[in-house]
Scaffold this motif. Structure first.
Motif, PDB file in Angstrom:
ATOM      1  N   VAL A 115       0.837  -1.204   0.000  1.00 22.53           N
ATOM      2  CA  VAL A 115       0.000   0.000   0.000  1.00 22.53           C
ATOM      3  C   VAL A 115       0.873   1.256   0.000  1.00 22.53           C
ATOM      4  O   VAL A 115       0.609   2.199  -0.755  1.00 22.53           O
ATOM      5  N   ARG A 116       1.914   1.264   0.791  1.00 19.57           N
ATOM      6  CA  ARG A 116       2.798   2.441   0.865  1.00 19.57           C
ATOM      7  C   ARG A 116       3.473   2.707  -0.490  1.00 19.57           C
ATOM      8  O   ARG A 116       3.491   3.844  -0.968  1.00 19.57           O
ATOM      9  N   GLU A 117       4.025   1.660  -1.117  1.00 28.55           N
ATOM     10  CA  GLU A 117       4.710   1.845  -2.403  1.00 28.55           C
ATOM     11  C   GLU A 117       3.725   2.225  -3.508  1.00 28.55           C
ATOM     12  O   GLU A 117       3.999   3.109  -4.319  1.00 28.55           O
ATOM     13  N   ALA A 118       2.576   1.587  -3.543  1.00 27.88           N
ATOM     14  CA  ALA A 118       1.576   1.922  -4.558  1.00 27.88           C
ATOM     15  C   ALA A 118       1.095   3.363  -4.398  1.00 27.88           C
ATOM     16  O   ALA A 118       0.954   4.081  -5.391  1.00 27.88           O
ATOM     17  N   GLN A 119       0.873   3.801  -3.158  1.00 22.87           N
ATOM     18  CA  GLN A 119       0.433   5.184  -2.947  1.00 22.87           C
ATOM     19  C   GLN A 119       1.502   6.174  -3.388  1.00 22.87           C
ATOM     20  O   GLN A 119       1.199   7.196  -4.007  1.00 22.87           O
ATOM     21  N   ARG A 120       2.755   5.867  -3.115  1.00 25.81           N
ATOM     22  CA  ARG A 120       3.860   6.738  -3.547  1.00 25.81           C
ATOM     23  C   ARG A 120       3.844   6.890  -5.067  1.00 25.81           C
ATOM     24  O   ARG A 120       3.964   7.995  -5.594  1.00 25.81           O
ATOM     25  N   LEU A 121       3.658   5.774  -5.767  1.00 26.67           N
ATOM     26  CA  LEU A 121       3.643   5.798  -7.226  1.00 26.67           C
ATOM     27  C   LEU A 121       2.402   6.507  -7.767  1.00 26.67           C
ATOM     28  O   LEU A 121       2.495   7.277  -8.729  1.00 26.67           O
ATOM     29  N   LEU A 122       1.251   6.277  -7.161  1.00 28.64           N
ATOM     30  CA  LEU A 122       0.039   6.980  -7.576  1.00 28.64           C
ATOM     31  C   LEU A 122       0.215   8.488  -7.402  1.00 28.64           C
ATOM     32  O   LEU A 122      -0.111   9.271  -8.310  1.00 28.64           O
ATOM     33  N   ASP A 123       0.726   8.889  -6.246  1.00 22.83           N
ATOM     34  CA  ASP A 123       0.914  10.319  -5.974  1.00 22.83           C
ATOM     35  C   ASP A 123       1.903  10.962  -6.948  1.00 22.83           C
ATOM     36  O   ASP A 123       1.817  12.157  -7.232  1.00 22.83           O
ATOM     37  N   ALA A 124       2.847  10.157  -7.450  1.00 20.85           N
ATOM     38  CA  ALA A 124       3.842  10.648  -8.408  1.00 20.85           C
ATOM     39  C   ALA A 124       3.306  10.649  -9.838  1.00 20.85           C
ATOM     40  O   ALA A 124       4.041  10.988 -10.774  1.00 20.85           O
ATOM     41  N   GLY A 125       2.039  10.265 -10.031  1.00 26.24           N
ATOM     42  CA  GLY A 125       1.457  10.233 -11.367  1.00 26.24           C
ATOM     43  C   GLY A 125       1.914   9.036 -12.177  1.00 26.24           C
ATOM     44  O   GLY A 125       1.947   9.091 -13.404  1.00 26.24           O
ATOM     45  N   MET A 126       2.221   7.930 -11.497  1.00 27.89           N
ATOM     46  CA  MET A 126       2.706   6.724 -12.164  1.00 27.89           C
ATOM     47  C   MET A 126       1.804   5.528 -11.844  1.00 27.89           C
ATOM     48  O   MET A 126       2.235   4.537 -11.254  1.00 27.89           O
ATOM     49  N   PRO A 127       0.522   5.600 -12.255  1.00 30.79           N
ATOM     50  CA  PRO A 127      -0.393   4.507 -11.927  1.00 30.79           C
ATOM     51  C   PRO A 127      -0.040   3.182 -12.596  1.00 30.79           C
ATOM     52  O   PRO A 127      -0.351   2.121 -12.058  1.00 30.79           O
ATOM     53  N   PHE A 128       0.613   3.217 -13.750  1.00 31.95           N
ATOM     54  CA  PHE A 128       1.022   1.965 -14.394  1.00 31.95           C
ATOM     55  C   PHE A 128       1.975   1.202 -13.475  1.00 31.95           C
ATOM     56  O   PHE A 128       1.866  -0.004 -13.308  1.00 31.95           O
ATOM     57  N   HIS A 129       2.884   1.911 -12.861  1.00 35.13           N
ATOM     58  CA  HIS A 129       3.861   1.291 -11.967  1.00 35.13           C
ATOM     59  C   HIS A 129       3.188   0.832 -10.673  1.00 35.13           C
ATOM     60  O   HIS A 129       3.552  -0.212 -10.121  1.00 35.13           O
ATOM     61  N   ALA A 130       2.207   1.588 -10.192  1.00 36.13           N
ATOM     62  CA  ALA A 130       1.445   1.169  -9.011  1.00 36.13           C
ATOM     63  C   ALA A 130       0.692  -0.127  -9.315  1.00 36.13           C
ATOM     64  O   ALA A 130       0.614  -1.021  -8.467  1.00 36.13           O
ATOM     65  N   HIS A 131       0.166  -0.248 -10.521  1.00 39.79           N
ATOM     66  CA  HIS A 131      -0.531  -1.469 -10.926  1.00 39.79           C
ATOM     67  C   HIS A 131       0.402  -2.672 -10.822  1.00 39.79           C
ATOM     68  O   HIS A 131      -0.008  -3.745 -10.394  1.00 39.79           O
ATOM     69  N   GLU A 132       1.670  -2.501 -11.187  1.00 41.21           N
ATOM     70  CA  GLU A 132       2.624  -3.609 -11.093  1.00 41.21           C
ATOM     71  C   GLU A 132       2.864  -4.024  -9.639  1.00 41.21           C
ATOM     72  O   GLU A 132       3.029  -5.209  -9.350  1.00 41.21           O
ATOM     73  N   VAL A 133       2.870  -3.062  -8.729  1.00 39.24           N
ATOM     74  CA  VAL A 133       3.029  -3.364  -7.303  1.00 39.24           C
ATOM     75  C   VAL A 133       1.818  -4.161  -6.809  1.00 39.24           C
ATOM     76  O   VAL A 133       1.964  -5.176  -6.115  1.00 39.24           O
ATOM     77  N   PHE A 134       0.619  -3.715  -7.176  1.00 40.72           N
ATOM     78  CA  PHE A 134      -0.597  -4.442  -6.794  1.00 40.72           C
ATOM     79  C   PHE A 134      -0.622  -5.836  -7.420  1.00 40.72           C
ATOM     80  O   PHE A 134      -1.072  -6.792  -6.803  1.00 40.72           O
ATOM     81  N   GLU A 135      -0.136  -5.938  -8.647  1.00 38.53           N
ATOM     82  CA  GLU A 135      -0.129  -7.232  -9.329  1.00 38.53           C
ATOM     83  C   GLU A 135       0.764  -8.234  -8.584  1.00 38.53           C
ATOM     84  O   GLU A 135       0.420  -9.407  -8.467  1.00 38.53           O
ATOM     85  N   ASP A 136       1.897  -7.765  -8.079  1.00 34.73           N
ATOM     86  CA  ASP A 136       2.754  -8.658  -7.282  1.00 34.73           C
ATOM     87  C   ASP A 136       2.005  -9.171  -6.053  1.00 34.73           C
ATOM     88  O   ASP A 136       2.109 -10.349  -5.711  1.00 34.73           O
ATOM     89  N   ALA A 137       1.262  -8.293  -5.374  1.00 34.56           N
ATOM     90  CA  ALA A 137       0.497  -8.706  -4.182  1.00 34.56           C
ATOM     91  C   ALA A 137      -0.606  -9.677  -4.577  1.00 34.56           C
ATOM     92  O   ALA A 137      -0.859 -10.662  -3.871  1.00 34.56           O
ATOM     93  N   TRP A 138      -1.257  -9.434  -5.691  1.00 32.60           N
ATOM     94  CA  TRP A 138      -2.324 -10.287  -6.196  1.00 32.60           C
ATOM     95  C   TRP A 138      -1.791 -11.685  -6.482  1.00 32.60           C
ATOM     96  O   TRP A 138      -2.415 -12.685  -6.122  1.00 32.60           O
TER      97      TRP A 138
END
Length: 175
Positions: A49-72
């Motif tokens: 959650v922390r890493e995905a939020q950092r990436l979302l806040d930085a305008g990098m949702p594609f990269h946040a999706h990859e973090v969530f995908e690893d958790a999934w």
């Protein structure tokens, strides 16, 4: 490097080494790009959650999706829909930020539907109810910006949204 040749690992699996921009779009070989997220990283839910939020806040949702995908892919079966739904929200925001109205709206709604089983609870402090509302609202705006054909037909173009400005807050303060 020959741009028509696909990058392969030692087992012959495709590994695209092309640089990518902040929204995950491939750039020409040799162009400066955004560092990609390493694949297959096992994180705690807190770290995810922390890493995905950092990436979302930085305008990098594609990269946040990859973090969530690893958790999934690495998390408990009972939580896979949570992480899959969050990944779909992030990739929906990615498409909206790329100007793809139809794809963005569809993935935002699909992600919200995947999160529905977690409505009313806050797994790991994640404000699921708020995220479902955010996704529906953004999907509606993206479709409206894409015109009447956004709900059907091919990839309907719309004015791209600002990914950082539209980034959801995964853990809103408790009320």
């Amino acid at each position: 490097m020959d741009e028509t040749r696909r990058d392969r690992d030692t087992d012959g699996r495709a590994r695209n080494a092309r640089p990518r921009d902040g929204l995950g779009r491939p750039l020409p070989y040799g162009a400066p790009g955004v560092e990609r997220q390493p694949e297959g990283v096992v994180r705690t839910p807190e770290e995810t959650v922390r890493e995905a939020q950092r990436l979302l806040d930085a305008g990098m949702p594609f990269h946040a999706h990859e973090v969530f995908e690893d958790a999934w892919k690495s998390g408990p079966v009972a939580e896979r829909e949570l992480w899959r739904g969050l990944a779909q929200l992030a990739v929906g925001l990615t498409h909206a930020a790329r100007g793809n109205a139809r794809g963005g709206a569809r993935l935002l709604r699909r992600g919200a539907a995947a999160l529905a089983e977690f409505a009313g609870v806050r797994p790991y402090g994640i404000g699921v109810d708020r995220l479902i509302g955010w996704a529906g609202e953004l999907a509606g705006r993206v479709e409206a910006a894409g015109g009447a054909g956004a709900a059907g037909g091919g990839g309907v173009r719309a004015e791209p949204v600002d990914a950082a400005a539209e980034a959801p807050c995964l853990r809103p303060p408790a009320r």
